[in-house]
Structures are given as C-alpha cells and as structure tokens.
Design an enzyme around this catalytic site. Structure first.
Site, short mmCIF file in Angstrom:
data_model
loop_
_atom_site.label_atom_id
_atom_site.label_comp_id
_atom_site.label_asym_id
_atom_site.label_seq_id
_atom_site.Cartn_x
_atom_site.Cartn_y
_atom_site.Cartn_z
N LYS A 82 1.15 -0.57 -6.95
CA LYS A 82 0.64 -1.18 -5.71
C LYS A 82 -0.59 -0.41 -5.22
O LYS A 82 -0.64 0.82 -5.32
CB LYS A 82 1.75 -1.14 -4.66
CG LYS A 82 1.49 -1.92 -3.38
CD LYS A 82 2.72 -1.84 -2.45
CE LYS A 82 2.51 -2.60 -1.15
NZ LYS A 82 3.69 -2.52 -0.26
N SER A 157 5.01 -6.94 1.70
CA SER A 157 3.63 -6.68 1.36
C SER A 157 3.37 -6.43 -0.13
O SER A 157 2.24 -6.54 -0.58
CB SER A 157 3.12 -5.47 2.15
OG SER A 157 3.80 -4.30 1.77
N SER A 181 9.23 -4.70 2.28
CA SER A 181 8.06 -5.02 1.46
C SER A 181 8.25 -4.96 -0.04
O SER A 181 7.39 -5.42 -0.79
CB SER A 181 6.90 -4.09 1.83
OG SER A 181 6.28 -4.54 3.00
#
Lengths: 492, 100, 476
Positions: A82, A157, A181
C-alpha cells in the site's frame, strides 16, 4: 509460458520455488504478465516494479541454486504494498499530492521483514489519501475498480491492496487498518483481510493516520497465506515502542495442528444484526454461521451495548490524532511546496490546502476542532472514556464466547460516487469494523459468498487480544468447510 | 431542526490553527459538514462516563525505553534530498521574521 | 505607593545525553548543519519516537536535587504548533503529568534563607535552529539540534528582586553542573532562562498582569531585563495605564525589553497524550538507583566543608563553587595537607596562576598531589613560602613535581646556621655605615640587610634563621 502461476497460493509458490521445481523468475514474469493484462481495467497499481521484481527473483534463484543460506517462508511470492508504507524503492505517496514524488530514505520494518522472508516486492497499490476513506475514491492518483464489478468501488482505504489480490495480480498485499481499511476492501473484493492485534506488527514506516488505531495487516486469497504473512511481519520492533514483546508462533503450522481439535463458542452480537444490515448480507452471514455450527461450534448471543457509539468515538479519536500526525506535511523538508509564497505562513497554508484533498482537510479540521481550547474534555476526553466502555463490552462478551462473528460491512460494494456527497454516511458504513480498532483486537474478514448481483460479502471474525492463533484457526476451519467455491472475478 | 453547530468564523479560526487556507465556498461547505458530524458525535453525551477511566493507550504497557547509544545518522545529502528547496547545507524557507 | 516585583522563572536545560531524546542521533549539534539528523528527528513520514532512558535518569536526578516528588506514573504529550524549527509541527512534551513536581530550592540572599518553590520539571525535545542571514529572502534550517533532550524547570512566582533571580539562577546552574547533566552554557543555549514578571503594591496578595521575557543570553542579561521590565511596569501603572500580558524580548544593546508578537496567532496548543509512546512508571527502586549515582550537592558540601575542615563560609563557598574545584580541594586534603593551608593555596595561589595563564582548574597541569607536596615542603622548612610560589609557577609550566623542580634548580632552603652566619657577617661588614645607623635606632634598616642576604642566597636562606642571626650580628 507453460503455466499460469497467478492462480496459486503463497504456500504453493514458495514450496515449488524452494524445491527448485519452478524458477522464481518465471513466477514473477507470470504475475507481471497478469498485471499487464488486467490492471488497465482495475487500476490497482500505482507503481509496477517490473525490473526490480525480476532482479529480486534472479537473486533469489541464485541463492537457491547456491543452497547455502536458508530460504524464507515467502520465497518467490509476489507482494504488493500500500502507498502508505515506506519503501526505499520507488515512491511513498500516501496517494496524496502533498507527497507526490516522495522517496522514503528508509524501509518500513514490515518491508524489511518481507525482504528477509524472500518475498518479491512487485509494486505499490492505490488507497484513499492518507488512508482516509472507505472506497479509494479519495486517492489523488486514480480510481481503482472492483474486479467483481468495474462500476463498483473496491472499498477502502486499502482498495488497491484488495483489488490487486482479488484480480490475482499478486498473491499477498500489505494494507493498513485504522477503522476497517484492510477488512472492508477485502470483504468488497472477495479476499481475506487480517487486522492483527494493536501492537502485534510494528508501525515503523507506516505513515501515521491515527497512531493509537493503525495496524498493518495482510490481504490474501486464503487464510493460510495471511497467517504465514503475519508470522513474517509480526513481532517486537525496537523502533516502535507500542509493538509488543510476545511470542510469535508459526501460525500456519499452529493452524494445521489445531484445526481438527478446536472447540468453538461463537458469539453473535445482537447489535450487529439490526435493520441497518443489508438482508442479502445477513443471509450469507447466517449461512456461514450454520456451517460453523455444523463443525461443532456452539452459537451464543452476546451483546456489545456501546456499538452505536463506536462511529462517533472513532471519528473524534482518529481525526484528533490525524490532525497532529499530518501537521508535518508543510513543504519544508519534503513533498509538495506551494511556490511564490510571500512569507512562511502563506507557504504553509497554501502548501497544505493545495496538497491535501478535501476529505483529509475535513478530518484535519475536525480533529483540530475537537482538541481545541474548551472542547478537549467534551469531545476527546469523552471519546477516550467511551472507548474504554466499548473495550469493556468485548471483554464481557469474551466471557461467554471464544470468537465473535458477524458481517464485515453492512452492505456489499457500492457504486462510484454513491456516498461521496455525504461524509457522515460514508463514516457510518464502518460500523462493524471500527470497534475492533478502538478495542485493539485482532479480526479477519473471510469471503462468505456472493450476492444476487455477483458481489462478494465478507464474514468478520473478531478474536481476543494477541490470540491470532485461535482466530486464524477458526477462520481457516470455516474457509475449508465453506463448501461453495464462488470462483474468481469475471475479468476475462 | 438543523442548527449549525460550527459557524463560518469558527471554521476560519480552526483552519488558522491547522494552517489550512480556505476560500469562502469551502468554508461554507466545511461549516455544514463539520456541523453535521459534530451534531452526530454529540450522541456520546447520552452516556454517563463519570467513573470511567479514559483509554489513553491502546495496549497497557509502560517504560519501553532505549539505551543512550549513538548510531550513525543519515548523510546530509540524504536528509536534504527530498527538500523542495535547499542550498546544500540548510533547508530553505521564505525568510522567517522574528515577529512571525 | 511602594511596589514589589513578583517573578517566576522557566528554565530550559539541555540534558547532555550522548544521543537525542527520541532517536539515536548524536547530540553534538555544533557539527556542520544537518549532519546529526535521521528520519526521526527530521520528522519524516512513518517514523516513531523511542524515549532515551538516560534522559529520564538525568531528569529524575535533577528532580530529586530540587526536592521534587517524582511521578509514579507520567506520560508524554503532543504540544501542537507550527514553526519551521519544529519538524513534526508538534513538540513531544509533558502536559498534565510532569515527571517531577512540587519541589523547592533554598537560596541565601542578604544573609537570609529564601525558599523558591518549584512547580514542575518536565521532559521535552529541543527544536531545530533557524538561520536568518542567508540572504536572498530565505531562512535556513539546521535540524542538528532537533530532538536534543530538554528539561523545563518552572518555579512559582516566589522571587521578589532581580538579585534573588541572579542568586537562584547561579545556584541552579551550580546544582546542574554538580549533577553533570548539562553543559549549562547560556551563550550556546544549553541553559535558557525566561522570566515571568509582574509588579504589585507591596504587601498585596494579588498577582499583577505578567509579561514573559524570552531569549536572554546571559544571567546578567536576565537581571538587567527584569530590572528594566519592573521599572517599565511601575511607570505604566503610575501613569494610570495597564500592563498588557505578552511576550517580550530583550535588546542587550539598547538595554530595553520590547514586545514580541506571538509565534502563533492564538496560543492553543491542543495538547493530547502522545500515542506513539507508552507511559512512564517510575518505581521506588528506580529512584533509589538514580540516587546512588548522585553526587553530594553543593549546599550540603558547603556546610560539610565548614564543619569538617573549619573553613569560613566564604572559603566554603568559593571551594564548592564547582564540583571540580571541590573535588580538587578534598583530594588535596586527603593527601594529608592542612585544610586551611590547602584552601589558601588553591583559592589564592593556584587561582592566580590559572587566571594569569587563562586556564581553568579542569585542565590545570598542577594536580592536588603537587599542591599537597608544596604545602608539606614549606611546612618541613625545605623551601620557603616565597620559593614555593615560584615552584608552583614552574610546576604549571613544566608539569614536573615540586620535588623535581627543587632538586633540579637547587632551590632547597639553606638551614645551616654556620653558612648563614658567615653570609650575615660578610654583609654587615660590607655596610658599616648602615649598621651604625641601625644601631643608633634606625630600625627600618633591618629590612635592608634581609634583602641583601636574600639576594645573596637567591632567597634560599631560611628566613627565621636570617632574622635571628642578623639581629645577633647587628646587636653585637
């Protein structure tokens, strides 16, 4: 290429690679081909490190041929990272304009540990800016699509992480979970997402959103791969004083050992099964509960009476912490700077207003407000007290059960733009995941079926502090008895 | 009844503290957004928390300290590498006036 | 109307650990700009602080020396404000639970003991340094100092005059030097004193509006700034005005304080507990461990020197002014030298040599062994006191021991009666008219003869024997 490697699990790939049955270079090339093929549709990747990935694969191959040093548990396994996790390689942008082009001078602890385990870092993936969002629509880079339905969001997210795993562009992805997330996008994209106990995994090198809630976690196609990854990335790190010095088992080995003899008391929180829960989701969850029951689980009703206060509590604490954590982005030492400022104050203000997206600014303002003079007690202190009550709810529930089961998200993936106009509505969709962060507990989302319209639904298991071993074993037991293979996203 | 919890002036004050520049339109929109969110979080006042200890740390631990050892730092070049403006020695910013 | 000034102090002390408060960078911030930095003290994305144990130990030591209670449970907090010298735009500090609290320090002013109460002493991190003179409309920032450990000591407004402030700061500095926790160099900023000053009608219990005086680079500057500020406030009140609460700077060239606008338009630091650091729990055992490492403190040592060595208050003060000086003195005495002689030699003779050579006692080539030897050589009549002073100078220059120097240069005292008698005789015979004048009552001429004899013997003749034998000869 004789075979596609991108459908395989991490354990399979690493076994083949270790036994020299396949060259890691071939594995990596196969995944790079897959990315070429599907990422134009998905847009999960923000950076694809083709050359670097092949170079890693070649050095691994050399190491295996030499046969001198031991080969790591993720040998040859392609992993995506990420954008919020620092890597010396490439950029670390947090999907924000304010960090566009930013190169971290160091690797996050989890990245070091992945490399030590011989994993192949294949690139970085999209997210909501600074991990603030539930749909990855807040990325300043691009929109990422849900592999199951390109009109739908991948969740957030860690939307890029979930989409990249779901679309089989990599085997494992590292995401971060502050309020759901990792688990919510896993649920939306039909993969497994694990949020470890707060303190299990070092946060060093994770760009902070809310320091007391953030935790790095893996996403993968199956429970076992997430378990293996946790054994690699977990454990005490002297650079993170909130990382806990506790034994870190070889989870995949423990799961295999325990799965046949495990006894289960499964708690269903009555507050999770209200009219806010989508009917189809509810049905799929109850179907999963029946599967567990068949495996010998005792089902008990538990109560988490403060659930309705979790979203409010969460948004006070996370924005307060974020308002301080994001203060460092001022255009002085790194990142974007507004040029032509008359003075330093103007430079700060313009840099930050142009560099941060609207949701980030909204949260910074909210966090600044709840900490400001005269409001601290009413909001921040109050929230920390309610946080205690929410944590105590779980302690009491775990007197009656060993693991809590429920939905990960009240709905399946929604369409682009559906919730962007109303921030509060977006916040409320995190209802089932955020209590877990507030209480520092471990939890995992495992796919439990598809809706009529073909969207995946995730089943959430919540465990006791630092008992990921038990949590993962139950999740694994469910997964192998799920009985319904709902296949891969219809990407072809 | 929709009552604005946070006025536009308050939004400007908070934006000053947070070093964000807002135009009028943004300020209007944010005042409305934040008012709605604050209105929602005031739900917490339904709960009595008089005898509850706040949970200031996620995991109960104490005294995690390091020994006083110096380790090599990154080089000056590495530290300045990401800076939007530097002169090879210092990070540069628009002149700071003593009275700023 | 009579006014009295009411002053409280905030003193920032840079603690001299080897590494910074929250990272492993060196605290040597005088190195070239931005060379003692790492991702942590530059506030790069993703970094986390880890608290330095030695910082806590030294802070506890200061707290104990200031008679503070040490918090059994304390925590770090974030103090939020934007400034280019603050890389995270928050400072890690302590807000509502400082490590040390409720202490005091006694000071002696005009023969009276005064108690200055200490509100708190808390841990925090230092900021970077801004350079404003780079030209081109830019300021430069050097992050070497960013994250250096800082202890902030805050007193109650117990001080009533600039003189009291001076004594307080001097005693505090002495205490910190004894504890060896800081370089205490005001010019270099390792000790920074800020004064909160207000005035009120004498005898009143109310506190007036205070101003905060910052950025003063010396103790004498602090004293002058306070004196100026007190006068300024009195004049404002007498002319019917009101003192405005504000921060004021000190202009040493013009000798005035001046208004400084605030760093942040509104002071709203939005403190909240630092989630990246776990709380501190200081046990009784930990406190005892720190106590064991602490030296005898100056006030105690001063008293002991008076009692044990029979020194005057003045001598005890001078000899305990620094720990090095006090250790030096005690070492000399422990080597068997007379305590009063030692005090005299160190305070007067050694100090004058050091002052002349512009050296301090820490790097004095003259050791306590040398001083003890000199004292014993004089006592045993091997050399005269006058020669001894010369020998001291030579010890300083060569680093050789007094005995070696005396041997090499033949400086041993002449104590042979017959040798001296012969010289006395010769001198008296050579100066018959002066001898006659002496005998007829001009006593002063005795010194004339002593001088000639000493010149003849290069000062080596035992003075007492010279006296006795000269009297005998002249009175013949």
């Amino acid at each position: 290429m004789s075979e596609y490697w991108w459908g395989r699990s991490a354990s399979e790939i690493s076994e083949y690679v270790k036994n020299k049955e396949i060259s890691p270079v071939e594995v990596v090339q196969s995944f790079l081909d897959r990315i070429q093929q599907v990422d134009t549709k998905i847009d999960a990747f923000t950076q694809i490190w083709s050359d670097y990935a092949l170079q890693q694969a070649r050095s691994l191959e050399e190491k295996i041929v030499k046969g001198k040093s031991p080969v790591g548990p993720l040998a040859g396994v392609p992993v995506s990272i990420k954008e919020v996790i620092c890597t010396q390689r490439g950029f670390t942008t947090c999907a924000s304009k304010i960090l566009a082009g930013y190169r971290s001078p160091y690797d996050a602890t989890v990245v070091e540990r992945l490399l030590n385990a011989d994993a192949i870092l294949i690139g970085k993936v999209n997210m909501d800016e600074f991990a603030m969002g539930s749909s990855t629509e807040n990325s300043s880079i691009k929109l990422t699509r849900n592999p199951w339905n390109l009109e739908c969001v991948p969740g957030g997210s860690s939307g890029g992480s979930a989409a990249s795993v779901s679309a089989e562009e990599c085997v494992i992805s590292l995401g971060s979970d502050t309020g759901g997330s990792v688990r919510q996008p896993a649920s939306f994209c039909g993969c497994v997402g694990l949020k470890p106990t707060y303190g299990r995994v070092s946060r060093y090198g994770l760009v902070a959103f809310a320091s007391s809630l953030d935790q790095i976690g893996p996403l993968s196609k199956n429970v076992m791969d997430s378990a293996t990854t946790l054994s690699v990335i977990g454990g005490r790190d002297p650079r993170d004083t909130t990382s806990v010095d506790m034994p870190l088992p070889d989870y995949s080995e423990r799961i295999r050992k325990n799965v046949d003899t495990i006894s289960m008391r499964i708690g269903l929180p009555k507050e999770y099964f209200t009219e806010d829960l989508n009917e189809e989701v509810k049905e799929l969850i109850m179907k999963a509960v029946r599967i567990l029951e068949k495996q010998g689980a005792e089902i008990v009703e538990v109560s988490l009476p403060h659930t309705e206060f979790a979203v409010a509590t969460y948004y006070i604490i996370c924005t307060a912490e974020a308002s301080a954590n994001l203060a460092r982005f001022d255009g002085v030492r790194y990142g974007f700077r507004h040029v032509d400022s008359k003075n330093i104050i103007e430079m700060y203000k313009c840099t930050r207003s142009e560099g941060f997206g609207p949701e980030v600014q909204r949260r910074i303002l909210l966090g600044t407000y709840v900490l400001s003079s005269g409001y601290y007690d009413a909001y921040y202190l109050k929230a920390q007290k309610v946080r205690k009550l929410i944590t105590q709810d779980f302690e009491e529930a775990f007197q009656k059960c060993d693991v809590i089961v429920g939905p990960t998200s009240p709905t399946p993936a929604f369409r682009f733009g559906e919730k962007t106009q109303n921030p509060l509505e977006m916040y409320l969709s995190d209802i089932y995941t955020i209590s877990v962060n507030l209480s520092a507990l471990p939890a995992i989302s495992v796919p439990c079926g598809l809706t009529q319209s073909g969207l995946p639904v995730g089943l959430q298991f919540i465990g006791k502090h630092f008992d990921e071993e038990y949590l993962l074993t139950v999740a694994y037991l469910y997964e192998i008895n799920r009985g319904q293979e709902f296949g891969n996203p219809p990407l072809e | 009844m929709i009552r604005s919890k946070i006025s536009r002036d308050e939004i400007y004050h908070i934006a000053d503290l947070a070093y964000l520049h807002l135009d009028t339109e943004q300020a209007e929109k944010l005042a409305a957004d934040l008012s709605e969110i604050i209105g929602y979080v005031e739900k917490l006042n339904e709960l009595s928390t008089d005898n509850v200890e706040p949970m200031m740390h996620a995991v109960p631990m104490e005294n995690i300290l390091r020994e006083d050892k110096v380790r090599p730092s990154i080089t000056k070049e590495e530290s300045l590498r990401c800076a939007p403006l530097h002169d090879g020695e210092y990070f540069l910013v628009p002149k700071i006036l003593e009275v700023d | 109307m009579e006014f009295e000034s009411v002053i409280g102090m905030e003193v920032h002390v840079e603690i001299n650990t080897r590494s910074k408060a929250f990272c492993s960078c060196s605290t040597n911030f005088h190195a070239p700009p931005n060379t003692q930095v790492c991702p942590v003290c530059l506030g790069m994305p993703g970094v986390l602080p880890v608290l330095n144990r030695e910082f806590v130990n030294k802070a506890i030591a200061v707290g104990l020396a200031l008679n503070c209670s040490i918090a059994k449970w304390s925590k770090m907090d974030r103090k939020n404000y934007f400034y280019p010298d603050l890389p995270k735009n928050y400072q890690i500090s302590q807000y509502d639970l400082p490590l040390c609290y409720d202490g005091y320090m006694n000071i002696e002013v005009k023969g009276k003991t005064k108690r200055v109460r200490v509100l708190r002493a808390h841990l925090e991190e230092d900021t970077a340094r801004n350079t404003h003179d780079l030209g081109g409309g830019y300021s430069g920032i050097d992050f070497n100092r960013s994250g250096v450990p800082l202890l902030e000591i805050v007193t109650y407004p117990d001080l009533r005059s600039s003189e009291e402030v001076f004594v307080f700061l001097t005693e505090l500095k002495q205490l910190l030097e004894y504890l060896e926790v800081s370089d205490c160099n005001m010019e270099e900023g390792s000790l920074r004193a800020e004064a909160n000053v207000s005035v009120r009608e004498e005898g009143s219990d109310l506190l007036g509006v205070k101003t905060e005086i910052k950025n003063v680079a010396s103790f004498s500057g602090v004293v002058k700034a306070i004196e100026y500020e007190v006068e300024r406030q009195i004049q404002i009140i007498q002319s019917g005005g009101k003192v405005v609460q504000e921060t004021r700077g000190w202009d040493p060239d013009r000798g005035i304080t001046f208004s400084q606008r605030h760093k942040e338009s509104a002071h709203d630091y939005r403190y909240f507990p630092e989630p990246d650091l776990v709380p501190l729990a200081v046990s009784e055992e930990w406190i005892q461990q720190v106590k064991q490492t602490m030296p005898e403190l100056p006030q105690t040592r001063r008293k002991r020197f008076q009692e044990e060595y029979g020194l005057s208050l003045y001598d005890a003060h001078v000899l305990t002014s620094t720990k090095i000086m006090a250790d030096y003195y005690e070492k000399t005495v422990q080597l068997g030298a007379d305590p009063k002689q030692s005090a005299n030699w160190i305070q007067v003779e050694l100090q004058s040599v050091l002052a002349y050579e512009n050296r301090s006692i820490e790097n004095s080539p003259v050791t306590p062994e040398h001083i003890a030897q000199l004292i014993s050589l004089v006592k045993d009549d091997v050399i005269s006191g006058k020669i001894a002073k010369e020998v001291l100078r030579k010890v300083f220059k060569t680093g050789k021991s007094p005995e070696e120097i005396i041997k090499e240069e033949g400086l041993v005292q002449i104590t042979d009666v017959e040798v001296i008698r012969a010289i006395v005789k010769r001198i008296v015979e050579k100066n018959p008219s002066q001898a006659e004048q002496y005998r007829s009552g001009k006593d002063k001429l005795f010194g004339f003869f002593v001088g000639l004899i000493m010149r003849e013997t290069q000062g080596k003749a035992n003075p007492k024997l010279v006296n006795d034998l000269l009297k005998e000869e002249l009175n013949k």
